[in-house]
Design a protein around this motif. Structure first.
Motif, mmCIF file in Angstrom:
data_model
loop_
_atom_site.group_PDB
_atom_site.id
_atom_site.type_symbol
_atom_site.label_atom_id
_atom_site.label_comp_id
_atom_site.label_asym_id
_atom_site.label_seq_id
_atom_site.Cartn_x
_atom_site.Cartn_y
_atom_site.Cartn_z
ATOM 1 N N SER A 148 -12.619 5.617 -5.562
ATOM 2 C CA SER A 148 -12.145 6.382 -6.721
ATOM 3 C C SER A 148 -13.232 6.546 -7.788
ATOM 4 C CB SER A 148 -10.904 5.723 -7.335
ATOM 5 O OG SER A 148 -11.237 4.491 -7.960
ATOM 6 N N LYS A 149 -14.462 6.157 -7.468
ATOM 7 C CA LYS A 149 -15.580 6.322 -8.395
ATOM 8 C C LYS A 149 -16.332 7.613 -8.078
ATOM 9 C CE LYS A 149 -14.967 2.483 -10.675
ATOM 10 N NZ LYS A 149 -14.564 2.503 -12.102
ATOM 11 N N PRO A 150 -16.701 8.375 -9.094
ATOM 12 C CA PRO A 150 -17.283 9.702 -8.857
ATOM 13 C C PRO A 150 -18.746 9.658 -8.451
ATOM 14 C CG PRO A 150 -17.144 9.272 -11.213
ATOM 15 C CD PRO A 150 -16.465 8.120 -10.524
ATOM 16 N N GLU A 151 -19.174 10.754 -7.864
ATOM 17 C CA GLU A 151 -20.582 10.920 -7.484
ATOM 18 C C GLU A 151 -21.470 10.721 -8.718
ATOM 19 O OE1 GLU A 151 -23.401 14.075 -5.020
ATOM 20 O OE2 GLU A 151 -21.315 14.589 -5.497
ATOM 21 N N GLY A 152 -22.581 10.043 -8.512
ATOM 22 C CA GLY A 152 -23.485 9.748 -9.616
ATOM 23 C C GLY A 152 -23.386 8.317 -10.100
ATOM 24 N N THR A 153 -22.333 7.610 -9.672
ATOM 25 C CA THR A 153 -22.184 6.215 -10.061
ATOM 26 C C THR A 153 -22.744 5.306 -8.963
ATOM 27 O OG1 THR A 153 -19.983 5.995 -9.076
ATOM 28 C CG2 THR A 153 -20.105 6.746 -11.369
ATOM 29 N N ALA B 173 -2.677 1.389 0.192
ATOM 30 C CA ALA B 173 -3.423 0.242 -0.332
ATOM 31 C C ALA B 173 -2.891 -0.163 -1.700
ATOM 32 C CB ALA B 173 -4.908 0.587 -0.426
ATOM 33 N N GLY B 174 -3.155 -1.425 -2.047
ATOM 34 C CA GLY B 174 -2.830 -1.915 -3.381
ATOM 35 C C GLY B 174 -1.436 -2.487 -3.504
ATOM 36 N N VAL B 175 -1.290 -3.468 -4.412
ATOM 37 C CA VAL B 175 0.014 -4.087 -4.675
ATOM 38 C C VAL B 175 0.220 -4.205 -6.187
ATOM 39 C CG1 VAL B 175 0.182 -5.355 -2.496
ATOM 40 C CG2 VAL B 175 -0.972 -6.397 -4.431
ATOM 41 N N LEU B 176 1.477 -4.131 -6.580
ATOM 42 C CA LEU B 176 1.824 -4.177 -8.002
ATOM 43 C C LEU B 176 1.309 -5.433 -8.686
ATOM 44 C CD1 LEU B 176 5.491 -2.835 -7.931
ATOM 45 C CD2 LEU B 176 3.581 -1.834 -9.217
ATOM 46 N N SER B 177 1.415 -6.573 -8.014
ATOM 47 C CA SER B 177 1.035 -7.837 -8.643
ATOM 48 C C SER B 177 -0.453 -7.896 -8.967
ATOM 49 C CB SER B 177 1.411 -9.015 -7.736
ATOM 50 O OG SER B 177 0.723 -8.953 -6.502
ATOM 51 N N ARG B 178 -1.248 -7.091 -8.295
ATOM 52 C CA ARG B 178 -2.682 -7.037 -8.569
ATOM 53 C C ARG B 178 -3.056 -5.863 -9.472
ATOM 54 N NH1 ARG B 178 -5.852 -8.514 -2.894
ATOM 55 N NH2 ARG B 178 -4.996 -10.630 -2.660
ATOM 56 N N GLY B 179 -2.102 -5.015 -9.759
ATOM 57 C CA GLY B 179 -2.360 -3.878 -10.632
ATOM 58 C C GLY B 179 -3.201 -2.789 -9.998
ATOM 59 N N ASN B 180 -3.282 -2.774 -8.671
ATOM 60 C CA ASN B 180 -4.149 -1.779 -8.021
ATOM 61 C C ASN B 180 -3.386 -0.840 -7.092
ATOM 62 O OD1 ASN B 180 -3.627 -3.641 -5.989
ATOM 63 N ND2 ASN B 180 -5.735 -3.783 -5.280
ATOM 64 N N MET B 181 -2.083 -0.673 -7.323
ATOM 65 C CA MET B 181 -1.287 0.264 -6.531
ATOM 66 C C MET B 181 -1.418 1.660 -7.136
ATOM 67 S SD MET B 181 2.786 0.279 -5.542
ATOM 68 C CE MET B 181 3.268 1.047 -7.099
ATOM 69 N N LEU B 182 -2.137 2.524 -6.466
ATOM 70 C CA LEU B 182 -2.376 3.878 -6.972
ATOM 71 C C LEU B 182 -1.175 4.786 -6.746
ATOM 72 C CD1 LEU B 182 -4.537 5.688 -8.295
ATOM 73 C CD2 LEU B 182 -5.348 6.257 -5.988
ATOM 74 N N PHE B 183 -0.477 4.615 -5.622
ATOM 75 C CA PHE B 183 0.683 5.447 -5.278
ATOM 76 C C PHE B 183 1.927 4.575 -5.128
ATOM 77 C CE2 PHE B 183 -3.027 7.373 -3.093
ATOM 78 C CZ PHE B 183 -3.117 8.550 -3.828
ATOM 79 N N ASP B 184 3.025 4.958 -5.780
ATOM 80 C CA ASP B 184 4.288 4.295 -5.501
ATOM 81 C C ASP B 184 4.879 4.900 -4.228
ATOM 82 O OD1 ASP B 184 5.619 6.699 -6.167
ATOM 83 O OD2 ASP B 184 6.151 6.007 -8.177
ATOM 84 N N GLU B 185 6.074 4.472 -3.873
ATOM 85 C CA GLU B 185 6.663 4.884 -2.594
ATOM 86 C C GLU B 185 6.743 6.405 -2.441
ATOM 87 O OE1 GLU B 185 11.072 4.679 -0.560
ATOM 88 O OE2 GLU B 185 10.339 2.867 -1.557
ATOM 89 N N ARG C 13 -5.186 7.400 -13.811
ATOM 90 C CA ARG C 13 -4.614 7.533 -12.471
ATOM 91 C C ARG C 13 -4.886 8.906 -11.858
ATOM 92 N NH1 ARG C 13 -0.105 9.644 -10.238
ATOM 93 N NH2 ARG C 13 0.451 8.739 -8.208
ATOM 94 N N ASP C 14 -4.612 9.979 -12.590
ATOM 95 C CA ASP C 14 -4.821 11.321 -12.040
ATOM 96 C C ASP C 14 -6.287 11.551 -11.689
ATOM 97 O OD1 ASP C 14 -2.141 11.835 -12.305
ATOM 98 O OD2 ASP C 14 -2.335 13.014 -14.145
ATOM 99 N N GLU C 15 -7.175 11.049 -12.540
ATOM 100 C CA GLU C 15 -8.607 11.187 -12.270
ATOM 101 C C GLU C 15 -8.994 10.420 -11.003
ATOM 102 O OE1 GLU C 15 -12.888 9.655 -14.096
ATOM 103 O OE2 GLU C 15 -11.068 9.521 -15.313
ATOM 104 N N MET C 16 -8.461 9.208 -10.853
ATOM 105 C CA MET C 16 -8.761 8.396 -9.681
ATOM 106 C C MET C 16 -8.299 9.088 -8.405
ATOM 107 S SD MET C 16 -7.822 4.575 -11.080
ATOM 108 C CE MET C 16 -8.191 3.765 -9.525
ATOM 109 N N ILE C 17 -7.110 9.675 -8.435
ATOM 110 C CA ILE C 17 -6.593 10.379 -7.262
ATOM 111 C C ILE C 17 -7.479 11.571 -6.933
ATOM 112 C CG2 ILE C 17 -4.674 11.758 -6.382
ATOM 113 C CD1 ILE C 17 -2.817 9.948 -8.018
ATOM 114 N N SER C 18 -7.850 12.329 -7.962
ATOM 115 C CA SER C 18 -8.696 13.505 -7.746
ATOM 116 C C SER C 18 -10.042 13.123 -7.144
ATOM 117 C CB SER C 18 -8.902 14.239 -9.078
ATOM 118 O OG SER C 18 -9.778 15.337 -8.909
#
Length: 269
Positions: free
Chosen positions: A71-76, A145-157, A115-120
């Protein structure tokens, strides 16, 4: 249906132990899902030593996870490293004739305002990798990927169902992640049955991403198998346990036998 054992079991430098496990399973149809750890020189050296042995097994590949963030953009710096690691995985896929490579849209913490930026960004990065994968005759599959308890769930169900339906890639459904996030697993499977080609299976307490054995948690694994058999009986099953089970070879052998017994009984009933 094919079954695979994930090398997520092993810390860098212990990759060779998977072959002892495979010997105890004693089933040549069971393959290995290799969990690459390109960030580790120890792993890379061990991989080179074990390459010939790995070639003797059916192989699938997890995409790079450690030190990887799509989810990190080109250039990073993160983008450059993630793309390099995935390119190495594509090379490995061609050499080992991997069935597919698993892709995570993200691994890092999800900040709601980003979130929207990460998805894009991750969708664009996937598009680039999709193009590269064609050159290696490789198939990418998308994991929840990701779980709520870790705060890294990008998409819910619902969001995952929609993103899965919108992507050309097939799906690997991680039932442990889905359970930890409180998803209706039966509903997700029914909605995405035509796209699901594999599962990561493990169990947990319904909150933490424990990667426990299939009967060590609150997920009703027998119910999952019934749903699997009804909707996706041809999908692969990848046993993805955590390193806490690296020495429990007998337990893993029992779990492989249990899954085979249940599914074979249903197929012949």
């Amino acid at each position: 249906m094919s079954m695979y054992i994930s090398t997520n079991l092993y810390n860098p430098g212990r990759l060779q132990e998977v072959f002892q496990l495979m010997d105890e399973i004693g089933d040549p149809s069971v393959g290995i899902e290799l969990f690459p750890q390109w960030q580790s020189e120890v792993f890379c050296n061990e991989l080179a030593k074990q390459m010939e042995d790995l070639m003797q097994y059916p192989i699938s590949l997890h995409g790079p996870y450690y030190c990887t963030e799509h989810s990190k953009p080109e250039g990073t710096e993160e983008y450059a490293r993630s793309m390099q690691y995935f390119y190495q995985t594509l090379q490995l896929s061609r050499r080992l004739k991997s069935k597919y490579i698993v892709y995570h849209h993200n691994n890092c913490l999800v900040e709601p305002e980003r979130r929207d930026e990460m998805i894009s960004v991750s969708t664009e990065n996937l598009r680039k990798l999709r193009r590269e994968a064609k050159h290696f005759n490789a198939q990418i599959v998308i994991e929840n990927a990701g779980v709520l308890s870790r705060g890294n769930m990008l998409f819910d169900e619902e969001q995952f169902i929609q993103i899965a339906l919108s992507m050309p890639e097939n799906i690997l459904l991680d039932v442990g992640h889905a359970h930890a996030n409180g998803w209706n697993i039966g509903k997700v499977i029914a909605k995405l049955a035509h796209k699901i080609i594999a599962y990561h299976v493990h169990n947990n307490d319904g909150c933490e991403d424990n990667h426990n054995r299939i009967h060590e948690g609150t997920l009703d694994f027998a119910q999952f198998l019934a749903c699997y058999q009804k909707h996706t009986p041809q999908a692969d099953i990848v046993i993805e346990y955590g390193p806490q089970y690296a020495h429990d070879r007998n337990g893993i052998v029992q779990d492989v036998a249990y899954i085979n017994k249940v599914l074979n009984c249903k197929q012949t009933a």
